[in-house]
Design an enzyme around this catalytic site. Structure first.
Site, PDB file in Angstrom:
ATOM      1  N   ASP A   1       0.831  -1.201   0.000  1.00 21.34           N
ATOM      2  CA  ASP A   1       0.000   0.000   0.000  1.00 21.34           C
ATOM      3  C   ASP A   1       0.876   1.265   0.000  1.00 21.34           C
ATOM      4  O   ASP A   1       2.072   1.219   0.327  1.00 21.34           O
ATOM      5  CB  ASP A   1      -0.888  -0.032   1.256  1.00 21.34           C
ATOM      6  CG  ASP A   1      -2.189   0.728   1.096  1.00 21.34           C
ATOM      7  OD1 ASP A   1      -2.304   1.518   0.154  1.00 21.34           O
ATOM      8  OD2 ASP A   1      -3.089   0.538   1.944  1.00 21.34           O
TER       9      ASP A   1
ATOM     10  N   ASP B   1     -10.687   1.836  -3.394  1.00 19.77           N
ATOM     11  CA  ASP B   1     -11.328   1.501  -2.120  1.00 19.77           C
ATOM     12  C   ASP B   1     -12.840   1.503  -2.259  1.00 19.77           C
ATOM     13  O   ASP B   1     -13.548   1.168  -1.313  1.00 19.77           O
ATOM     14  CB  ASP B   1     -10.931   2.528  -1.046  1.00 19.77           C
ATOM     15  CG  ASP B   1      -9.599   2.174  -0.406  1.00 19.77           C
ATOM     16  OD1 ASP B   1      -9.052   1.103  -0.729  1.00 19.77           O
ATOM     17  OD2 ASP B   1      -9.106   2.973   0.414  1.00 19.77           O
TER      18      ASP B   1
HETATM   19  C1  DGJ Z   1      -5.857   1.860   1.721  1.00 18.47           C
HETATM   20  C2  DGJ Z   1      -6.185   0.599   0.990  1.00 18.47           C
HETATM   21  O1  DGJ Z   1      -6.684   0.892  -0.275  1.00 18.47           O
HETATM   22  C3  DGJ Z   1      -7.188  -0.195   1.817  1.00 18.47           C
HETATM   23  O2  DGJ Z   1      -7.592  -1.326   1.110  1.00 18.47           O
HETATM   24  C4  DGJ Z   1      -6.566  -0.560   3.120  1.00 18.47           C
HETATM   25  O3  DGJ Z   1      -5.486  -1.432   2.911  1.00 18.47           O
HETATM   26  C5  DGJ Z   1      -6.118   0.705   3.845  1.00 18.47           C
HETATM   27  N1  DGJ Z   1      -5.295   1.538   3.018  1.00 18.47           N
HETATM   28  C6  DGJ Z   1      -5.362   0.349   5.101  1.00 18.47           C
HETATM   29  O4  DGJ Z   1      -4.789   1.422   5.692  1.00 18.47           O
END
Ligand code: DGJ
EC number: 3.2.1.22
Length: 733
Positions: free
Chosen positions: A480, A550
């Site tokens: 990430d 997301d």
């Molecule tokens: C952003 C990601 O896109 C999410 O899926 C998740 O992993 C969060 N960060 C966690 O902080």
């Protein structure tokens, strides 16, 4: 005898493979001219030359008596700066005397079998030297003493040209590169539309199309990463091009940092196209004897519309950009605990999720953010990659072993590039952070960015990660990156090198990805950046799949996945069933709708299966079994977009197996309508002569019938947000 892919005749270079032709030539004064990129030309005699004309206010070459020839209007392959071409420069070099004049002239060429690698940067590759040929053209600015090498690779069986450049300083003092595009191509006057993939957090890669007008149209990221805001991809298309027909020229940069795609329509309506690293905050000191390699550009041409363009990119990215051993394997169905628990979990809670996911036949459990340091919220512990024993007293081993005992794989989340102020790493090494002394640092999601331009910083994170990965049996990593770069400044370099930091950051990032993916070849890596903030071919070189957003709401996902598929393959696009109401949007949708949209990508789940009603877990079991049956077709079949969520309430796409014996058709209706019109879907990509059976109704259809007469949709509009999936097979092959 294998066909030669590159012909050279009287200073004209013709790259061709039966699908496409790319033609360039050496013009007056050794300028490199662009002649053609498009459909394959079999009978090219090279008689056409660039017209001559004495144009007012377009100057001529130094010392020339010929007023009919000007750099200012010539269609070129790579322009200099401030030397008679008043359009956008491909390269700007600042020499010690302050001059910003660049003028590259042709020196020579070489043809090599195969395709050279680009050291330190991701790139498309060949598996053997018969697959492609590369034209290497050398140019030189004699005043600066700089050598420019242009690489053009043509693949034998793909409508693809790849390009990149290298610049070598052959002088006895350093100079600054203020801009260096990876490719330029000047196109003759024609009407063109440009398609781009802009977006934002949770609304990534929305398709935009606009006619090109005179002036500069630019698509760029200045965020230090390829970004949610603008993907490093554009398509230039004829105004009548649609999904199925028409000419489309796709351009994609294999790079994950600041990028710039520029289109300049000049005074005589010619279009200059350029792609490369953005010149924003870029200033690279090239020492005497040193070489700078610019990232690679992938270019496709088709006259089979946008689907034709996408399919060329899909197979190239899957087969010759992704390097992972998983690049062509069926991807596991994932359950991720992020939206199920956020930071609030312990071993017992995770085990409940694992148990329930296992009973739904889900194949992998991914432990997301919050397992390290003392991270109970997003304000702390990034940079401290050791287990949080308060939450997980038995360590990661206990969770990993438990998952494996249930017959599932185990995945783990990292955010290697970021750091919290509240972390041991920050307390020990505050200078590891990007930032300018005596100036505040922009904080974003309560985190800062580590200075990955410094090898020792990258190494610190590498050591921490290997300590975990050498001891815990991890099958998958989610990588990430939850913010963008600001106050880009490295604490260890001299002022004249600060303009290198953003690109050096990306090189540092790639070096870490390279080392980790080489050391753990069995691990499946998934890219992520606050959703889909770094969905690009550079990441795909190391990580064959990425989290596109997301946003799990299936209606929003129709657009995100449709837009992403314009450039990137379905195997790379992960898609999870979330909750209803949706976590971000609050929209209520059925499990069927969420399942159908997520099953159109690489399927997973983003909810707490241990808390679902039985009817929902039954549905998940059904979805999982459906997906396992069709996964290979979905992930690796030919994908066709039929109807766009950007244009219609009705959305459709389909998957066809390479042998054309299996077809999966997805129809979606966003809002239901009273007295709706009957909707007919015409399929594409089938074998006209085969008989297809609808596996549900057992009705038979000819391939030509499905493609020309079409099918009425089943009545699926009993409520908003509905989906219908039909599966056709050829029984007597
Ligand atoms: C952003 C990601 O896109 C999410 O899926 C998740 O992993 C969060 N960060 C966690 O902080």
């Amino acid at each position: 005898m294998t066909m030669n892919l590159i012909e050279v005749k009287e200073n004209v270079f013709h790259l061709h493979n039966g699908l496409i032709s790319y033609i360039l030539s050496v013009e007056n004064g050794g300028l490199l001219a662009h002649l053609y990129f498009g459909k394959y030309v079999n009978q090219y005699h090279g008689e056409r030359h660039y017209p001559r004309m004495d144009r007012s206010h377009s100057g001529n070459l130094p010392g020339a008596t010929d007023r009919l020839f000007s750099k200012d209007t010539l269609l070129q392959e790579y322009s200099g700066n401030n030397t008679g071409d008043n359009r956008l420069p491909a390269c700007v070099i600042r020499t010690a005397n302050g001059a910003r004049t660049v003028d590259f002239r042709y020196v020579g060429y070489q043809i090599i079998n195969g395709k050279p690698n680009i050291s330190g940067l991701p790139h498309a590759y060949v598996e053997n030297d018969q697959e492609a040929q590369t034209l290497v053209v050398t140019m030189r600015d004699a005043t600066i003493d700089a050598k420019l090498v242009l690489y053009y690779t043509i693949y034998r069986d793909r409508p693809v040209i790849t390009r990149h450049v290298e610049l070598k300083n052959e002088s006895s003092s350093s100079f600054s590169i203020e801009k260096i595009a990876s490719m330029q191509m000047d196109l003759p006057k024609q009407n063109l539309d440009v398609i781009s993939l802009p977006g934002s957090y949770a609304r990534e890669r929305q398709i935009e199309r606009q006619p090109l007008r005179r002036g500069l149209t630019q698509f760029e990221s200045q965020r230090g990463s390829s970004s949610h805001h603008m993907n490093p991809f554009v398509a230039l298309v004829a105004p009548n091009t649609n999904e199925f027909d028409g000419e489309a020229l796709g351009v994609m940069l294999v790079y994950s940092g600041n990028h710039q795609m520029s289109l300049e329509s000049d005074q005589v309506h010619q279009t200059r196209l350029m792609a490369g690293i953005s010149d924003y905050n870029f200033d690279w000191q090239l020492a005497e004897g040193a070489t700078f390699a610019a990232p690679e550009v992938l270019m496709t041409y088709t006259d089979h519309g946008l689907n034709g363009m996408s399919q060329a990119f899909h197979s190239l990215l899957r087969e010759r950009v992704a390097t992972s051993k998983h690049k062509l394997t069926d991807r596991p169905i994932v359950i991720n605990n992020w939206e199920a628990t956020y930071f609030d979990f312990n071993t017992a809670k995770l085990k409940q999720i694992i148990d329930s996911a296992a009973s739904c036949n889900i194949e992998m459990f991914v432990l997301d953010d919050g397992w390290f340091g003392h991270r109970d919220n997003d304000k702390t512990s990034l940079g401290d990659w050791f287990v949080n024993t308060k939450k997980l007293p038995g360590g990661l081993e206990e969770v990993a072993d438990y998952t494996h005992d249930k017959g599932m794989q185990f995945g783990l989340w990292f955010e290697p590039e970021c750091i919290s102020e509240d972390s041991d790493l920050y307390r020990q090494h505050p200078d590891y952070v990007l930032g300018v002394p005596n100036r505040g640092r922009t904080i974003s999601r309560d985190e800062y960015v580590l200075d990955f331009s410094r090898p020792e910083v990258v190494d610190n994170i590498y050591q921490q990660m290997t300590k975990i990965l050498d001891h815990v049996s991890v099958d998958y990593i989610k990588w990430d990156f939850n913010r963008n770069l600001t106050e880009v400044f490295s604490n260890t370099v001299t002022p004249e090198h600060e303009g290198e930091t953003t690109h050096r950051y990306v090189l540092g990032l790639y070096s870490l990805m390279e080392k980790l993916t080489k050391r753990y070849p069995d691990i499946l890596f998934e890219g992520c950046s606050g959703g889909g903030g770094r969905f690009d071919a550079g990441i795909m070189y190391y990580m064959p799949q990425s989290w596109p957003s997301d946003n799990n709401d299936p209606i929003e996902r129709l657009k995100i996945q449709y837009g992403t598929s314009l450039a990137y393959p379905i195997s790379a696009i992960t898609a999870h069933v979330g909750t209803s109401p949706d976590e971000l949007l609050g929209r209520y949708t059925s499990m069927d709708m969420r399942g159908a949209v997520a099953a159109s990508g690489t399927l997973g789940y983003e909810l707490d299966t241990s808390k679902l009603a039985k009817e929902d877990t039954d549905k998940i079991r059904e979805q999982v079994s459906f997906y396992k049956q069709h996964r290979h077709l979905i992930q690796y079949g030919n994908f066709y977009r039929l109807e766009s969520p950007f244009e219609s309430n009705h959305v459709a796409w389909m998957f066809v197996s390479p042998d054309q014996n299996e077809v999966l058709l997805f129809n979606f209706v966003v809002l239901s309508q009273i007295q709706n019109d009957f909707h007919l879907t015409k399929l594409i990509g089938l074998d006209a002569n085969k008989q297809y059976t609808d596996t549900e109704s057992q009705m038979q259809f000819g391939g030509d019938e499905l493609m020309n007469v079409g099918l009425y949709d089943q009545p699926i509009q009993s409520s908003d947000f509905s989906a219908d999936i039909r599966y056709f097979i050829v029984k007597n092959k």
